[in-house]
Design an enzyme around this catalytic site. Structure first.
Site, PDB file in Angstrom:
ATOM      1  N   LYS A 140       0.877  -1.173   0.000  1.00 18.82           N
ATOM      2  CA  LYS A 140       0.000   0.000   0.000  1.00 18.82           C
ATOM      3  C   LYS A 140       0.912   1.220   0.000  1.00 18.82           C
ATOM      4  O   LYS A 140       2.134   1.075   0.108  1.00 18.82           O
ATOM      5  CB  LYS A 140      -0.931   0.014   1.226  1.00 18.82           C
ATOM      6  CG  LYS A 140      -0.219  -0.276   2.558  1.00 18.82           C
ATOM      7  CD  LYS A 140      -1.211  -0.317   3.724  1.00 18.82           C
ATOM      8  CE  LYS A 140      -1.814  -1.673   3.990  1.00 18.82           C
ATOM      9  NZ  LYS A 140      -3.263  -1.691   3.975  1.00 18.82           N
ATOM     10  N   THR A 193      -9.189  -0.887   1.249  1.00 18.30           N
ATOM     11  CA  THR A 193      -9.916  -1.741   0.318  1.00 18.30           C
ATOM     12  C   THR A 193      -9.076  -2.960  -0.053  1.00 18.30           C
ATOM     13  O   THR A 193      -9.616  -3.996  -0.427  1.00 18.30           O
ATOM     14  CB  THR A 193     -10.307  -0.974  -0.965  1.00 18.30           C
ATOM     15  OG1 THR A 193      -9.204  -0.179  -1.377  1.00 18.30           O
ATOM     16  CG2 THR A 193     -11.508  -0.087  -0.724  1.00 18.30           C
TER      17      THR A 193
HETATM   18  C1  8GP Z   1      -8.279   6.664   1.192  1.00 16.79           C
HETATM   19  C2  8GP Z   1      -8.264   6.108   2.584  1.00 16.79           C
HETATM   20  O1  8GP Z   1      -7.005   6.348   3.170  1.00 16.79           O
HETATM   21  C3  8GP Z   1      -8.557   4.618   2.546  1.00 16.79           C
HETATM   22  O2  8GP Z   1      -8.649   4.126   3.847  1.00 16.79           O
HETATM   23  C4  8GP Z   1      -9.851   4.362   1.806  1.00 16.79           C
HETATM   24  O3  8GP Z   1     -10.047   2.986   1.649  1.00 16.79           O
HETATM   25  C5  8GP Z   1      -9.790   5.001   0.430  1.00 16.79           C
HETATM   26  O4  8GP Z   1      -9.535   6.393   0.557  1.00 16.79           O
HETATM   27  C6  8GP Z   1     -11.080   4.844  -0.335  1.00 16.79           C
HETATM   28  O5  8GP Z   1     -12.146   5.329   0.398  1.00 16.79           O
HETATM   29  N1  8GP Z   1      -8.127   8.091   1.272  1.00 16.79           N
HETATM   30  C7  8GP Z   1      -7.393   8.762   0.399  1.00 16.79           C
HETATM   31  O6  8GP Z   1      -6.765   8.224  -0.494  1.00 16.79           O
HETATM   32  C8  8GP Z   1      -7.405  10.206   0.566  1.00 16.79           C
HETATM   33  O7  8GP Z   1      -8.035  10.692   1.489  1.00 16.79           O
HETATM   34  N2  8GP Z   1      -6.724  10.893  -0.337  1.00 16.79           N
HETATM   35  C9  8GP Z   1      -6.691  12.287  -0.495  1.00 16.79           C
HETATM   36  C10 8GP Z   1      -7.836  13.098  -0.146  1.00 16.79           C
HETATM   37  C11 8GP Z   1      -6.508  13.209   0.598  1.00 16.79           C
END
Ligand code: 8GP
Length: 831
Positions: free
Chosen positions: A567, A678
């Protein structure tokens, strides 16, 4: 309409329809035709790249008809559409997916064989479409697959980056970034040079009176950049529905201005203008869960949002409905706050262009938008300096101020005693400099706000958005737990397992209704079934072992436990906890006698992931992992018992090889920090177990598959705050196991100790924000349990089967149906 063929000539069109291949022979014919005509090659110079191109073109031809028909059907029925706005779409490869979705893979396999190629070699010629960073971008890609598969009339809107996420090389243990130019040959995109939108930046606002004496705002001057549409077909699985992903590319507006410059001989500055325009869609910002307020990023956001809204409004206006029906025809989902300017842009269009009154316009806006939050990390919450917004988008800033004014007036009315409330919830943060809080703007501008797993949705309602729950009531906030598409993440990535599952659950229907997997539960105690299951896992591990051998020249034993953490590299995801655990294991092995060592379970610790180029600490973590690997992998005392592997350039295609080969995967974020995750779902669906914290979707995975089938450890999210408080006030100790690990690092066992000083002291001396020391002991204890349980293979495999049988909930189809019902109010379109 003017471009339509007149009625009498249409018959000629109908009877001359192109028919795509129906059997292997026709497929071969089309491949040869594309090689010889489209590519102008022959059997004497047809390499694998050419064979890939021709195969992709043959399948593309096959998709196009369905794609056109889907668009026509949407137009004729004039049904409500969902528009998914995302700055990231981490698509991966398209060919394999297209073949599976139209059920033509067997034909292609046989045909390519006949023509002298192996289908796997051809598939692997394709560059990943890597227009995303991590979870958020991949989620958008899974959603597109589900929306098409479920026949929802849906469009994705994004940017066509010339450079996707950088390619990662590991050189001397360090990450080096290499640009990802992926567009050399991309058969999956269709440039629509006739679909363009001129986008304005900078300039000023002049107020004037219209003929009725009403004040109108005119945004004038500044510069104009043109957006050109590029379309990608998104085929659904086992349905003719083929949706559209529209990506915008920037180019200089071809106004007279340029001609003038050219005629005056100012070639250089004319070319410079062009390059400046093209820069807007040139590169994906490589940060995951981190925002850096760069002007170009804000330009990207507005460019993309304005072009998309123009397109959406243009489509709506064709139906000649009154504006009040806009929300009945259009739902727009904001994938995080990146597209939040869309709220302001729609309000601007309705006010300034269409002449609606403020309240009427605002009701339409808020009924149209939904906002998904993906993180609670403070460093990832977007804020833009007021001055920058004023400079780039002067009219939008005025509208933001008005939105805020009316919002704060309503808050004041509701909470007259709470004076603090107004400054807490204001869209404008009264800091130096003043900032626009994009998440607040997104909440105020939407009718629904959702988190992406239960814990995360609870957390946003009780922490960062607490005041907004008081203001709007709890109904505005909801949860939609993330999901993944089983087509790519099981059927495509793990064909043998998919086949075995199909043979026991009544065919491939489970790919359309993942809950059908529960039929597997009756085979948990079936010895033959378990054996087949285990053989498939082993074969997948052999495949990964070969990949490791060919890329890193390290031999790993496929019978060892494959322990995987892949990841983005981030302190909150705690790869440092993992590598400290690996060091601990290594030190223990070193202390054992040869007899004792013989009793140990062999393990391969596999890491992969990119660090944001400016994230120094994450890069230190990568360096430490690689240095530990180079010591451990050469140590004859250890041999097969421990290997440490860093897989370069983790991406979607590599995930498809790695995930099916894992026995155990690590999802070990500090509780309360990983919104969902995910890949945890992907690993379990492929018959691997999880070691994880009580965080994100791990919690719901546990609920579904049962506590006995997951290795949970560590602090609970409700205790995190107190522990952090204790650390700050000195009540913080590092236990002896972790001390030993630090000692090994700081005495230079893994290379220059100075390189890793910061990593150690972040935990030991600087408050240990991510609670590595608090969770270390329970982490290594749990890993010990894993070792013990892995020795009992029969029981282990039973757990894997049981888990897969219970994973039905995590399909992105379930997730999209929830969005459709709860947020978008939209129905599938009959085909
Ligand atoms: C990600 C989360 O970190 C992850 O846990 C989650 O599964 C995924 O989103 C889909 O919902 N978040 C981001 O990649 C994120 O917040 N990126 C940028 C907005 C700052």
């Amino acid at each position: 309409v003017e471009a339509s063929i007149p009625e009498p000539q249409r018959e000629a069109w109908t009877k001359n329809q192109f028919e795509s291949f129906k059997d292997q022979g026709e497929f071969e014919k089309e491949v040869v035709r594309h090689v010889e005509t489209t590519l102008a090659r022959s059997m004497f110079n047809c390499d694998e790249t050419a064979a890939y191109s021709a195969t992709a073109l043959a399948f593309r031809d096959r998709l196009i008809k369905d794609w056109n028909k889907t668009q026509q059907r949407q137009t004729f029925t004039d049904s409500k559409r969902i528009y998914y706005l995302s700055l990231e779409f981490l698509m991966g490869r398209a060919l394999d997916n297209a073949m599976l979705n139209v059920k033509g893979k067997d034909i292609a396999k046989g045909g390519l064989n006949e023509l002298g190629f192996r289908i796997e070699d051809i598939i692997s010629q394709e560059n990943d479409a890597a227009l995303g960073n991590g979870g958020l971008g991949r989620l958008a890609a899974c959603f597109l697959d589900s929306m098409a598969s479920l026949n929802y009339p849906a469009w994705g809107y994004g940017l066509r980056y010339r450079y996707g996420i950088f390619k990662q090389e590991i050189i001397d243990g360090y990450q080096v970034e290499v640009p990802d130019y992926w567009l050399d040959f991309n058969p999956w995109e269709f440039p629509r040079h006739d679909v363009t939108v001129d986008i304005q930046f900078y300039g000023h606002v002049r107020k004037s009176q219209d003929e009725n004496g009403k004040t109108v705002a005119n945004w004038e001057g500044g510069e104009v950049v043109t957006a050109v549409a590029y379309d990608m077909p998104i085929p659904g699985y086992d349905t003719p529905s083929t949706n559209n992903l529209r990506l915008w590319s920037s180019k200089a507006a071809s106004g007279e201005f340029d001609f003038q410059k050219f005629n005056n001989g100012e070639y250089e500055s004319s070319v410079a203008d062009q390059q400046r325009a093209e820069t807007i869609s040139a590169v994906l910002y490589p940060n995951d869960n981190l925002e850096r307020g760069k002007e170009l990023r804000l330009k990207q956001q507005y460019f993309w949002v304005a072009a998309s809204l123009y397109d959406i409004v243009r489509r709506f206006k064709k139906s000649k409905r009154p504006w009040s029906e806009f929300p009945d025809q259009v739902a727009i989902q904001l994938n995080d706050t990146h597209p939040t300017l869309a709220v302001v842009e729609l309000q601007r269009i309705l006010l300034d262009k269409e002449g609606l009154e403020w309240d009427e316009a605002w009701n339409i806006v808020t009924a149209t938008f939904g906002y998904t939050n993906h993180t609670v990390l403070p460093e990832a919450l977007e804020k833009w300096p007021v001055g920058l917004v004023q400079h780039l988008l002067p009219r939008h800033l005025q509208i933001i101020y008005d939105i805020n004014l009316f919002f704060l007036q309503s808050v004041e009315k509701k909470f007259p005693e709470d004076r603090d409330m107004l400054s807490r919830v204001s869209i404008i943060e009264e800091s130096q400099p003043k900032m626009v809080r994009m998440a607040y703007l997104a909440i105020v501008g939407s009718h629904k706000v959702n988190g992406v797993a239960e814990l995360h949705s609870d957390l946003i309602q009780t922490t960062i958005f607490k005041d907004f729950v008081k203001i709007y009531g709890a109904d505005k906030f909801t949860n939609v737990t993330n999901g993944i598409t089983p087509r790519r993440w099981l059927h495509q990535a793990n064909p043998r397992l998919s086949e075995l599952i199909a043979s026991k659950t009544g065919g491939y229907d489970y790919l359309k209704d993942l809950t059908t997997l529960n039929k597997l539960e009756q085979y948990v105690d079936d010895k033959d079934f378990r054996k087949e299951w285990a053989e498939i896992k082993y074969a997948n591990k052999v495949r990964l072992a070969k990949y490791i051998k060919s890329t890193l020249d390290i031999t790993v034993n496929p019978a060892a436990l494959f322990d995987v953490q892949v990841k983005r590299i981030h302190e909150y995801k705690r790869q440092q906890l993992n590598i400290f655990g690996v060091i601990y294991r290594y030190l223990q092995l070193k202390e054992m006698s040869p007899e004792e060592r013989k009793k140990q379970a062999p393990r391969v610790s596999i890491f992969g992931g990119k660090a944001a180029p400016g994230y120094w600490m994450a890069k230190q973590i990568i360096h430490l992992i690689n240095n530990v690997g180079s010591v451990v992998n050469k140590d004859p005392d250890v041999g097969d018992l421990l290997k440490v592997i860093y897989l370069e350039d983790y991406n979607v295609s590599k995930a498809e090889i790695i995930i099916p080969a894992s026995d155990l995967s690590e999802h070990i974020s500090t509780a309360g920090t990983e919104a969902s995750g995910t890949s945890n779902m992907k690993f379990v669906l492929n018959g691997g177990l999880i070691i994880g914290t009580c965080d994100g979707a791990n919690i719901e995975i546990t609920r579904e598959i049962g506590q006995d089938n997951i290795f949970l450890f560590g602090t609970l999210s409700e205790d995190v705050e107190d522990l952090r408080h204790n650390h700050t006030y000195g009540k913080h100790s590092v236990d002896s196991g972790l001390q030993k690990v630090f000692e090994a690092i700081t005495t230079g066992k893994f290379g220059d100790a100075n390189d890793f000083g910061a990593l150690v002291s972040a935990v030991r001396d600087h408050g240990d924000y991510y609670l590595v020391s608090d969770d270390f002991q329970s982490y290594v204890d749990t890993q010990k349990m894993v070792d013990e349980e892995y020795k009992n293979q029969e029981e282990w495999v039973s757990k894997c089967i049981r888990s897969v049988a219970r994973m039905g909930f995590f399909s992105s189809d379930r997730c999209i149906n929830e969005y459709a019902e709860e947020i978008w109010n939209i129905e599938p379109l009959a085909v």
